[in-house]
Design an enzyme around this catalytic site. Structure first.
Site, PDB file in Angstrom:
ATOM      1  CB  SER A   1       9.029 -47.550  11.973  1.00 29.42           C
ATOM      2  OG  SER A   1       8.002 -46.867  12.599  1.00 29.42           O
TER       3      SER A   1
ATOM      4  CG  ASP B   1      -4.269 -63.708  11.112  1.00 29.52           C
ATOM      5  OD1 ASP B   1      -5.034 -63.747   9.296  1.00 29.52           O
ATOM      6  OD2 ASP B   1      -3.813 -62.917  10.955  1.00 29.52           O
TER       7      ASP B   1
ATOM      8  CD  GLN C   1      -9.331 -70.126   7.425  1.00 28.97           C
ATOM      9  OE1 GLN C   1      -9.755 -71.294   7.564  1.00 28.97           O
ATOM     10  NE2 GLN C   1      -8.020 -71.343   8.451  1.00 28.97           N
ATOM     11  CG  ASN C   2      -3.657 -63.984   5.812  1.00 31.40           C
ATOM     12  OD1 ASN C   2      -4.499 -64.304   4.488  1.00 31.40           O
ATOM     13  ND2 ASN C   2      -3.838 -62.933   6.745  1.00 31.40           N
TER      14      ASN C   2
ATOM     15  CG  ASP D   1      -1.011 -53.871  13.531  1.00 29.89           C
ATOM     16  OD1 ASP D   1      -0.983 -53.173  12.117  1.00 29.89           O
ATOM     17  OD2 ASP D   1      -0.988 -54.731  12.897  1.00 29.89           O
TER      18      ASP D   1
ATOM     19  CB  ILE E   1      -9.184 -56.374  13.147  1.00 32.50           C
ATOM     20  CG1 ILE E   1     -10.201 -56.375  12.548  1.00 32.50           C
ATOM     21  CG2 ILE E   1      -9.422 -57.332  13.741  1.00 32.50           C
ATOM     22  CD1 ILE E   1     -10.738 -57.666  12.034  1.00 32.50           C
TER      23      ILE E   1
ATOM     24  N   GLY F   1      13.287 -48.773  13.119  1.00 30.29           N
ATOM     25  CA  GLY F   1      13.649 -50.086  13.929  1.00 30.29           C
ATOM     26  C   GLY F   1      14.587 -50.401  15.071  1.00 30.29           C
TER      27      GLY F   1
END
Length: 311
Positions: free
Chosen positions: A224, A14, A91-92, A256, A42, A226
């Protein structure tokens, strides 16, 4: 303490930069880019590392972008098991427009995996000690479909690994249908889609989660919610943790960080309440940092104690 490993099928390198404003046609002058590792598993591994845990990151990588990604992870002190691939790692690009504060995230398709490369990843999973936690997180790249994901889950269970799956859409549905998982982390809409139930109250959420637990889809479900935090459910317990009000700088990496923190507590055989509280603390800590940064250990611990005392 159980061994923890993460499996990322579609990692990324990234790059983040900023420019004064974004408009069509003209040249947009940008600041020097900052490069960071990316991909669900990751980032879960990086969060575990930042929180003081030990973890092995398993992922495919190819070309100069894959080499750069691997070097960045090793520079952070992360243990890696890399399957070399023919295709270059994607690749971002993340661009912040200073005039508006808006962030633009350009996400490229993952590098495709051939059958030999998928087999190589499977062999790295096979080398894990029995009863390890295996966190499968992130999207699937070209060359893989949900059947391949299910094969990995079946293979992991045959090798006596405990699987945590953090995914969405058909991948999450396929993982739940296979079952035998230790933990899943759907949001409200995903839980409704998985169960076909209307989630109009906390009790309805608990009932829906326990319908999955009863089918042995997953031993634990953390939903989840919010701003309302997260609701953790087991067969006989439920605990909701609401994060304290904070000034959020970015929500990137919060999910993450939450998964990484919960896995640390799972590996230490902590209670359901401790697990979800630490997860919410880490997810909240990640929102206090700019851009794609993950949770900070000291900030996470501070928030964890704050949630424990209610102060």
């Amino acid at each position: 303490m159980s061994h923890i490993a993460t499996l990322t099928f579609s990692p990324s390198l990234d790059s983040a930069t900023l420019t004064a404003k974004i408009y069509p046609e003209g040249k947009l002058r940008c600041a020097a880019p900052v490069f960071e590792p990316g991909g669900g598993g990751i980032n879960v591994a990086r969060a575990i590392q930042r929180l003081g845990g030990q973890v092995l990151a398993i992922f495919p990588a190819g070309g100069p972008t894959g080499q750069h990604l691997t070097e960045l992870l090793q520079a952070e002190g992360l243990r890696v098991a890399v399957e070399s691939t023919r295709d270059w790692t994607r690749q971002n690009l993340h661009v912040l427009a200073e005039s508006t504060g808006e962030q633009y995230r350009f996400v490229m398709p993952g590098a495709s995996l051939c059958s030999e490369e998928i087999h190589g990843l499977r062999q790295k999973v096979a080398a894990l000690p029995a009863h390890s936690l295996l966190v499968i997180s992130g999207s699937l790249p070209p060359g893989m479909d949900v059947a391949d994901l299910v094969d990995f889950i079946v293979f992991a269970k045959q090798n006596h690994l405990r699987c945590v799956v953090d995914s969405s859409g058909p991948a999450l549905a396929a993982a739940v249908a296979e079952g035998g998982l230790l933990l899943i982390k759907p949001n409200l809409s995903e839980l409704a889609e998985l169960t076909g139930l209307v989630l109009d109250s906390p009790q309805a959420i608990i009932t829906a989660a326990r319908s999955l637990i009863a089918k042995r889809a997953s031993k634990l479900v953390v939903v989840s919610m919010g701003p309302q935090g997260a609701l953790a459910i087991s067969a006989d317990q439920s605990v909701q943790v609401v994060p304290p009000p904070v000034k959020k700088l970015s929500t990137v990496g919060a999910g993450d960080s939450m998964v990484g923190a919960m896995c640390l507590k799972l590996a230490a055989s902590a209670s359901l309440e401790e697990m979800v509280r630490y997860g919410v603390a880490a997810g909240t800590a990640a929102t206090l940092r700019h851009g794609t940064q993950l949770c900070d250990r000291d900030e996470t611990q501070k928030l964890y104690q704050q949630l424990a005392t209610g102060s």
